[in-house]
Each structure stands twice: as structure tokens, then as C-alpha cells.
Design a protein around this motif. Sequence first.
Motif, short mmCIF file in Angstrom:
data_model
loop_
_atom_site.label_atom_id
_atom_site.label_comp_id
_atom_site.label_asym_id
_atom_site.label_seq_id
_atom_site.Cartn_x
_atom_site.Cartn_y
_atom_site.Cartn_z
N PHE A 181 36.25 28.35 -62.22
CA PHE A 181 35.38 29.54 -62.12
C PHE A 181 36.21 30.81 -62.17
CE2 PHE A 181 33.58 32.78 -59.29
CZ PHE A 181 32.41 33.08 -59.97
N PHE A 182 37.25 30.90 -61.35
CA PHE A 182 38.08 32.10 -61.33
C PHE A 182 38.78 32.31 -62.67
CE2 PHE A 182 38.49 31.47 -56.51
CZ PHE A 182 37.46 32.37 -56.26
N SER A 183 39.22 31.21 -63.28
CA SER A 183 39.88 31.34 -64.58
C SER A 183 38.91 31.85 -65.63
CB SER A 183 40.44 29.98 -65.02
OG SER A 183 41.41 29.51 -64.10
N GLY A 184 37.68 31.34 -65.56
CA GLY A 184 36.67 31.83 -66.50
C GLY A 184 36.33 33.29 -66.27
N MET A 185 36.26 33.69 -65.02
CA MET A 185 35.98 35.10 -64.71
C MET A 185 37.12 35.99 -65.18
SD MET A 185 33.01 35.37 -63.38
CE MET A 185 33.15 37.05 -62.75
N ALA A 186 38.36 35.47 -65.09
CA ALA A 186 39.51 36.26 -65.52
C ALA A 186 39.44 36.55 -67.02
CB ALA A 186 40.80 35.52 -65.18
N THR A 187 38.94 35.58 -67.79
CA THR A 187 38.86 35.80 -69.24
C THR A 187 37.74 36.75 -69.62
OG1 THR A 187 37.41 33.86 -69.51
CG2 THR A 187 39.79 33.50 -69.68
N LYS A 188 36.74 36.89 -68.74
CA LYS A 188 35.61 37.75 -69.05
C LYS A 188 35.74 39.15 -68.45
CE LYS A 188 33.48 34.45 -71.20
NZ LYS A 188 33.32 34.50 -72.67
N ALA A 189 36.66 39.32 -67.50
CA ALA A 189 36.81 40.62 -66.84
C ALA A 189 37.34 41.66 -67.83
CB ALA A 189 37.75 40.49 -65.65
N GLY A 190 36.88 42.89 -67.64
CA GLY A 190 37.29 43.94 -68.58
C GLY A 190 38.59 44.62 -68.19
N GLY A 191 38.79 44.88 -66.94
CA GLY A 191 39.98 45.60 -66.51
C GLY A 191 41.16 44.69 -66.24
N ARG A 192 42.35 45.24 -66.38
CA ARG A 192 43.56 44.45 -66.17
C ARG A 192 43.70 44.04 -64.71
NH1 ARG A 192 49.76 46.41 -67.47
NH2 ARG A 192 50.79 44.46 -66.79
N ARG A 193 43.35 44.93 -63.82
CA ARG A 193 43.47 44.61 -62.39
C ARG A 193 42.49 43.51 -62.00
NH1 ARG A 193 44.13 50.44 -59.25
NH2 ARG A 193 46.19 50.99 -60.15
N VAL A 194 41.31 43.59 -62.54
CA VAL A 194 40.32 42.56 -62.23
C VAL A 194 40.78 41.21 -62.78
CG1 VAL A 194 37.93 41.83 -62.54
CG2 VAL A 194 38.45 44.25 -62.22
N GLN A 195 41.33 41.24 -64.00
CA GLN A 195 41.86 40.01 -64.57
C GLN A 195 42.97 39.42 -63.71
OE1 GLN A 195 43.11 41.19 -68.51
NE2 GLN A 195 41.11 40.67 -69.43
N LEU A 196 43.85 40.29 -63.26
CA LEU A 196 44.95 39.85 -62.40
C LEU A 196 44.44 39.31 -61.08
CD1 LEU A 196 48.00 39.60 -61.95
CD2 LEU A 196 47.99 41.97 -61.08
N PHE A 197 43.40 39.93 -60.55
CA PHE A 197 42.81 39.48 -59.28
C PHE A 197 42.27 38.06 -59.41
CE2 PHE A 197 38.88 39.05 -56.76
CZ PHE A 197 39.42 39.10 -55.48
N PHE A 198 41.46 37.83 -60.43
CA PHE A 198 40.87 36.49 -60.60
C PHE A 198 41.93 35.45 -60.97
CE2 PHE A 198 36.77 38.79 -61.24
CZ PHE A 198 36.05 38.14 -60.24
N THR A 199 42.91 35.87 -61.74
CA THR A 199 43.99 34.95 -62.11
C THR A 199 44.80 34.55 -60.89
OG1 THR A 199 44.15 35.98 -64.30
CG2 THR A 199 45.99 34.60 -63.60
N THR A 200 45.05 35.52 -60.01
CA THR A 200 45.79 35.23 -58.78
C THR A 200 45.01 34.26 -57.89
OG1 THR A 200 46.82 37.42 -58.85
CG2 THR A 200 46.85 36.24 -56.74
N LEU A 201 43.69 34.49 -57.76
CA LEU A 201 42.86 33.58 -56.96
C LEU A 201 42.88 32.17 -57.54
CD1 LEU A 201 39.70 35.74 -56.12
CD2 LEU A 201 41.59 35.13 -54.61
N ALA A 202 42.78 32.10 -58.86
CA ALA A 202 42.81 30.80 -59.52
C ALA A 202 44.15 30.10 -59.29
CB ALA A 202 42.53 30.95 -61.01
N GLY A 203 45.24 30.87 -59.38
CA GLY A 203 46.57 30.29 -59.18
C GLY A 203 46.76 29.79 -57.76
#
Length: 224
Positions: free
Chosen positions: A185-207
Motif C-alpha cells: 500500500f505505501f509503495s503504491g501510494m509513493a508512486t502516485k504521490a505528486g510531491g517529492r517529500r510525500v513520495q519520500l514519506f511513503f517510501t520510508t514507511l514502506a521501507g
Amino acid sequence: MPDDARHSRFDLVVALFMALAAVGTAWAGFESAKWSGVQANSYASAGADRAEASRAQTLASQQRTIDVVSFTAWLNALNAEIVADPSVRPHGSYTPNANAVSGFLFERFRPEFKPAVRAWLDTHPLVNPDAPATPFDLPQYRLAADQRSQQLVERAEKLAARARTANQRSDNYVLTAVVFATVLFFSGMATKAGGRRVQLFFTTLAGIALVGCIITLALFPIQV
């Protein structure tokens, strides 16, 4: 770093997270199913042992009743013979007389019962007031069916405990699969997020979730 290179690396990391999460989910599901099988087999074996223990206990009760009835009949016959002729009263070791009713009954005691009767007679119960009241009070009176019943009950308890442990392990793997789903879920949200910070946030949670799941799986027992 150029945006294309950055996006390419980001996509690679997210794809790796999703791939590992998918593999982890599959493994957790496989292990959960295996432990569920252990649980089912253990409960089935425990039930079979309890049923067998019940049959053994029933047999032991029947044998105990036979011993009580035969001993009572023998004692009554011996008492009648003593009343008729006091000289037959056994003061030491009892020797059955095949021509007497008591001897006839004595020889037909069950083989498991005879050692207890002989041990009881060695205490001179007919003349010794401190002797045990009956052979059933002596440690020599043991029923194999009774002992088998106890062994089966103990084995059934162990199998039931194993089944409960297997159930808990199966549940643990299911929970891990759920956490792996959050990684997806977090990985999918990271690919759909528009901002770089948001992408980094979801990627970090997924990691973080992924690392936690991998460590957890490494610590779980494996059933193959």
C-alpha cells in the motif's frame, strides 16, 4: 542528479519493495497454511488418543470390577472353609487347594491381580490387624489398561499444546502477511504521490515496514 535518473532510481526502489513484499506475503501465507495443517493434525491425534484413553479406562474399570468380584467370592469361600475347619486358616503363605472352592477361585484370578493378592497374603491379613484391608491398597495392584489410559491422556495433552502453539504461529504469519500488504500500500501510494517529500514519506514507511517484516520472518520457526 537529473530528474530522469532520480525517478528511475525511485521507481527501482519502489519496485524492489513491492517485489519483496509480494514474495514475503506468499511465504507468510505458505507457512500459515503449513502451521494450520500441524494444528489440525495435532488436534486430530489428540482426539484419537483421548478416545483410546477412554476405551482403556473403561477396560480398566471392567477389570477392576472383575478383580473385586472374584476376590470377594474367594474370600467368602475361604471364610466358609475356615468356619468348617479352622485348621485351613493360612497363617503364612497361602497355598491354594485345588480340591477346595477357594483354591479353584484363586487359580482363576487374573494374572495382573495375583501378585497383589500374594503380596497381601504375605502380610498375614487373617491374623495381623495391621495388614492392609485388601490387595487393592497395595502398590502391587496395577492395571496395564489404567497405566495406558494415563499415558494416552498425557500424550493427548502434549498434542493439544502443540496444536495451540501451531495455531499461534499460523496467526503470527497471517499478521505478518497483513503488514506486508501495508508495504504494498505505501509503495503504491509513493508512486502516485505528486510531491517529492510525500513520495519520500511513503517510501520510508514502506521501507520500515518491509525491514520489520523481514526481520520478523527470519525469527519465526519454519514448517516445511
